[in-house]
Design a protein around this motif. Structure first.
Motif, PDB file in Angstrom:
ATOM      1  N   GLY A  51       0.547  -1.124  -0.176  1.00  0.00           N
ATOM      2  CA  GLY A  51      -0.082  -0.291   0.195  1.00  0.00           C
ATOM      3  C   GLY A  51       1.037   1.462  -0.215  1.00  0.00           C
ATOM      4  N   LEU A 149      -1.739   3.702   4.091  1.00  0.00           N
ATOM      5  CA  LEU A 149      -3.248   2.980   3.176  1.00  0.00           C
ATOM      6  C   LEU A 149      -2.854   2.036   2.876  1.00  0.00           C
ATOM      7  CD1 LEU A 149      -5.679   4.535   2.895  1.00  0.00           C
ATOM      8  CD2 LEU A 149      -4.698   5.376   0.807  1.00  0.00           C
ATOM      9  N   ALA A 161     -11.989   1.111  -4.078  1.00  0.00           N
ATOM     10  CA  ALA A 161     -10.615   1.996  -3.936  1.00  0.00           C
ATOM     11  C   ALA A 161     -10.460   2.985  -4.896  1.00  0.00           C
ATOM     12  CB  ALA A 161      -9.326   0.942  -3.432  1.00  0.00           C
ATOM     13  N   PHE A 192     -12.758  -5.665   4.308  1.00  0.00           N
ATOM     14  CA  PHE A 192     -12.322  -4.546   4.789  1.00  0.00           C
ATOM     15  C   PHE A 192     -11.642  -4.506   5.960  1.00  0.00           C
ATOM     16  CE2 PHE A 192     -13.973  -1.151   1.964  1.00  0.00           C
ATOM     17  CZ  PHE A 192     -13.401  -0.606   1.697  1.00  0.00           C
ATOM     18  N   LEU A 196      -8.142  -5.633   4.866  1.00  0.00           N
ATOM     19  CA  LEU A 196      -6.767  -4.156   5.227  1.00  0.00           C
ATOM     20  C   LEU A 196      -6.741  -4.201   6.740  1.00  0.00           C
ATOM     21  CD1 LEU A 196      -8.654  -2.320   2.645  1.00  0.00           C
ATOM     22  CD2 LEU A 196      -6.678  -3.841   2.429  1.00  0.00           C
ATOM     23  N   MET A 198      -9.014  -3.088   8.770  1.00  0.00           N
ATOM     24  CA  MET A 198      -9.436  -1.918   9.697  1.00  0.00           C
ATOM     25  C   MET A 198     -10.868  -1.163   8.752  1.00  0.00           C
ATOM     26  SD  MET A 198      -7.668   1.749   7.040  1.00  0.00           S
ATOM     27  CE  MET A 198      -6.557   0.845   7.685  1.00  0.00           C
ATOM     28  N   GLU A 202     -12.802   3.817   8.746  1.00  0.00           N
ATOM     29  CA  GLU A 202     -11.226   4.526   9.207  1.00  0.00           C
ATOM     30  C   GLU A 202     -10.499   3.979   7.668  1.00  0.00           C
ATOM     31  OE1 GLU A 202     -11.525   2.044  13.605  1.00  0.00           O
ATOM     32  OE2 GLU A 202     -10.775   0.770  11.470  1.00  0.00           O
ATOM     33  N   TRP A 203     -10.809   3.474   6.777  1.00  0.00           N
ATOM     34  CA  TRP A 203      -9.904   3.565   5.631  1.00  0.00           C
ATOM     35  C   TRP A 203     -10.071   4.595   4.561  1.00  0.00           C
ATOM     36  CZ3 TRP A 203     -10.688   3.958   0.050  1.00  0.00           C
ATOM     37  CH2 TRP A 203      -9.630   3.440  -0.324  1.00  0.00           C
ATOM     38  N   ARG A 204     -11.389   5.160   4.588  1.00  0.00           N
ATOM     39  CA  ARG A 204     -11.434   6.545   3.657  1.00  0.00           C
ATOM     40  C   ARG A 204     -11.377   7.626   4.898  1.00  0.00           C
ATOM     41  NH1 ARG A 204     -17.840   7.670   1.927  1.00  0.00           N
ATOM     42  NH2 ARG A 204     -17.960   7.715   4.361  1.00  0.00           N
ATOM     43  N   GLN A 206      -8.026   7.493   6.379  1.00  0.00           N
ATOM     44  CA  GLN A 206      -6.635   7.482   5.441  1.00  0.00           C
ATOM     45  C   GLN A 206      -6.840   8.574   4.386  1.00  0.00           C
ATOM     46  OE1 GLN A 206      -5.695   6.961   8.891  1.00  0.00           O
ATOM     47  NE2 GLN A 206      -4.047   6.131   8.085  1.00  0.00           N
TER      48      GLN A 206
END
Length: 256
Positions: A51, A149, A161, A192, A196, A198, A202-204, A206
């Motif tokens: 990532g 990320l 993504a 997710f 990943l 998370m 949380e990912w969004r 980041q």
């Protein structure tokens, strides 16, 4: 007539320094030794198969030996590189990581990559080893900041993504995103978490912080950056940015 892009580089056995204009990108590369990369000015992005690592001026990125990677600069960026011996590298991480930079770690990084190093009068032998050890100890004591990320591998997550990278202000819910790719919110939520590590939200966040760092490095102000990255108001953006980066967007931008 366009102004030529100025790149200045200095390299020596234990490290290096690159002065890059905004937007400069390296070729895909790997090294026999693990290395730390610090942006004394600007924002540096380190991309690996795991990532995107985000390294603004209060973070340092770690790439272990043998990992293919490339760098991208946002804003005029002063890149400092420190190579570590295997005996110290194994104390950090066997995967790419990002660490918060303490005041002491920053000063050691700058000392190890300052002008005297590439003028032939740098640290050597036991002095170099001691400084490397201090640096590693400081990084190991640093809190683990969420500035990684992860890159999704599942096709459904990759589609999400790509959509959000193109438009980080997209406020579609996970259920709405799922409808567009033929997957339920429950399935995507599980992916997710399992892939990943998370939640989607949380990912969004980041991803939005990543885009905010890029926009701020390119000279955009806090208000414009907040709306461009999907926050409903600047105060919400300032709170989220400060929680992750450790300083307000305005203070961060003034220090670039």
């Amino acid at each position: 007539m366009p102004v030529p892009r100025q790149i200045t580089s200095y390299l020596w056995p234990s490290g290096g320094r690159h002065l890059w204009p905004s937007g400069e990108t390296s070729e895909l590369q790997s090294h026999e030794r693990g290395h730390l990369v610090y942006a004394a000015r600007g924002v540096l992005v380190v991309q690996t198969e795991y990532g995107t690592s985000l390294a603004p001026a209060n973070r340092v990125a770690w790439t272990p030996a043998g990992f293919p990677h490339f760098h991208r600069a946002h804003g005029d960026t002063d890149i400092r590189i420190v190579f570590l011996a295997p005996s110290l590298a194994r104390l950090i991480s066997d995967r790419p990581a990002v660490f918060r930079t303490s005041g002491l770690a920053r000063e050691v990084l700058l000392a190890l990559t300052g002008p005297h190093n590439y003028e032939g009068a740098g640290y050597r032998g036991s002095a170099l080893t001691r400084l490397h050890r201090v640096l590693v100890d400081e990084l190991r004591e640093a809190p683990d900041p969420p500035l990684q990320l992860p890159a999704p591998r599942d096709d459904r997550l990759r589609a999400i993504a790509e959509r959000l990278h193109e438009n980080p202000a997209d406020n579609a819910t996970l259920a709405e995103l799922g409808k567009s790719i033929g997957a339920s919110a429950r399935t995507l939520s599980r992916l997710f978490h399992d892939e990943l590590g998370m939640t989607f939200y949380e990912w969004r966040t980041q991803l939005r912080i990543y885009h905010a760092l890029v926009l701020l490095a390119d000279g955009h102000d806090t208000v414009r950056t907040a709306y461009a990255c999907g926050w409903a108001n600047p105060s919400g953006f300032i709170a989220a940015f400060t929680a992750v980066i450790g300083t307000t967007p305005g203070r961060y931008r003034s220090g670039l």
